[in-house]
Design a protein around this motif. Structure first.
Motif, short mmCIF file in Angstrom:
data_model
loop_
_atom_site.label_atom_id
_atom_site.label_comp_id
_atom_site.label_asym_id
_atom_site.label_seq_id
_atom_site.Cartn_x
_atom_site.Cartn_y
_atom_site.Cartn_z
N ARG A 19 -65.79 67.16 93.42
CA ARG A 19 -65.04 68.30 93.93
C ARG A 19 -63.56 68.18 93.57
O ARG A 19 -62.88 69.19 93.36
N TRP A 23 -61.52 70.96 91.27
CA TRP A 23 -60.22 71.53 91.66
C TRP A 23 -59.20 71.33 90.55
O TRP A 23 -58.46 72.25 90.19
N GLU A 26 -59.77 73.78 87.79
CA GLU A 26 -59.36 75.13 88.15
C GLU A 26 -57.83 75.25 88.17
O GLU A 26 -57.28 76.30 87.84
N GLU A 27 -57.14 74.19 88.55
CA GLU A 27 -55.67 74.21 88.47
C GLU A 27 -55.21 74.34 87.03
O GLU A 27 -54.24 75.04 86.73
N VAL A 163 -53.51 66.79 93.79
CA VAL A 163 -54.95 67.04 93.77
C VAL A 163 -55.69 65.82 94.31
O VAL A 163 -56.56 65.94 95.19
N SER A 167 -56.73 65.51 98.18
CA SER A 167 -58.16 65.51 98.49
C SER A 167 -58.50 64.43 99.49
O SER A 167 -59.34 64.62 100.39
N TRP A 197 -57.70 75.70 94.53
CA TRP A 197 -58.53 74.98 95.51
C TRP A 197 -59.59 75.92 96.08
O TRP A 197 -60.75 75.53 96.25
N ALA A 200 -62.32 76.51 93.40
CA ALA A 200 -63.15 75.32 93.23
C ALA A 200 -64.07 75.12 94.42
O ALA A 200 -65.26 74.81 94.26
N SER A 201 -63.56 75.30 95.62
CA SER A 201 -64.37 75.13 96.82
C SER A 201 -65.50 76.14 96.87
O SER A 201 -66.64 75.81 97.24
#
Length: 212
Positions: A19, A23, A26-27, A163, A167, A197, A200-201
Motif C-alpha cells: 500500500r 501511494w 500515485e504521487e 510517504v 505510512s 493517498w 491509492a487507498s
C-alpha cells in the motif's frame, strides 16, 4: 493509473506494505501495471520467487531492474522520476534530512513497533544491542520529528520520506501500535487529505474487497 504500463510492474497485495508503494506511484503520477498476489500461494510461486526469493511483497520491476524492500522502492522511484519532486537532488542540503527520516522509519520505527506488538522488545539491559534502543525512545524521537513537520518532514516540500514515515504513523494509529499523540493525529490528517493517498487507498480497498 494502474491499468497501463511504461515498464513499471508492481507486485503487491492490498493487505501488505505494498500500500505504501501504491501511494508512492500515485504521487508520482506515472503509469504502472499492478500484479496482485495472494499472500498464501501467489508469493510462493516459483515465478515470483525468482523476482523476490524472500517470497514477500511489494516488489517492483522497472526497465529490467528488480527492487524489493519498501523503503528502497520508494527511494528508487523518487530518484527514477525526479520531475515529481519527491526527493531532493544530490546537491540539495535537504537530502540528508530526507534520507535520515526515510530510514529512521524503515529501521528503528519498524523494528521497535514490530517487536513491541510481538512482545519481543529487548530488555533494558540489552537495549544497546538493538538498533532502536527502546520503544519509548523511538516514539519520543518520532513525536519530535513529526512535531517539526511544517507541514511535511522537509518543511513545505512533500517527499517520499513522508510517504514512508507517514505510512508508519497512519498504520500505528489505525492498529494502535503507536500512542494517539495530537501531533501524530494532525500529521495523519494532512496525509489522508492528499489526493494521491485517497486514490491509492481506493484502489487497494477495491482490490481487497474483490479478493474476499
Amino acid at each position: 493509473m494502474a491499468g497501463t504500463t511504461d515498464g513499471i510492474v508492481f507486485y503487491t497485495s492490498p493487505q501488505s506494505r505494498g500500500r505504501m508503494v501504491r501511494w508512492m506511484l500515485e504521487e508520482l503520477g506515472v503509469p504502472y501495471r499492478a500484479e496482485l498476489l495472494d499472500l498464501r500461494a501467489g508469493v510462493k510461486a516459483p515465478a515470483y520467487r525468482a523476482i523476490n526469493p524472500m517470497g514477500k511483497v511489494p516488489a517492483l520491476v522497472h526497465r529490467g531492474v528488480v527492487v524489493t524492500e519498501t523503503a528502497a522502492i520508494c527511494s528508487y522511484l523518487a530518484d527514477a522520476f525526479p520531475a515529481a519532486g519527491l526527493a531532493p537532488a544530490p546537491d540539495d542540503p535537504l537530502r540528508g534530512a530526507y534520507f535520515r527520516w526515510l530510514f529512521f522509519a524503515a529501521g528503528p520505527v519498524e523494528a521497535a513497533v514490530s517487536a513491541r506488538a510481538l512482545g519481543l522488545l529487548a530488555p533494558a539491559e540489552k537495549a544497546g544491542m538493538v538498533g532502536y534502543g527502546s520503544f519509548d525512545r523511538v516514539v519520543d524521537t518520532l513525536e519530535l520529528t513529526v512535531a517539526g513537520a511544517a507541514p511535511w518532514l522537509l518543511g513545505a516540500r512533500f517527499s517520499a520520506a513522508d510517504v514512508y514515515l507517514g505510512s508508519q504513523v497512519l498504520w500505528g494509529l489505525m492498529f494502535r501500535t503507536l500512542p494517539e499523540q495530537p501531533v501524530f493525529v494532525e500529521y495523519a490528517a494532512r496525509l489522508r487529505a492528499r489526493p494521491a493517498w485517497q486514490r491509492a487507498s481506493a484502489l487497494d480497498d477495491a482490490a481487497a474487497a474483490s479478493a474476499s
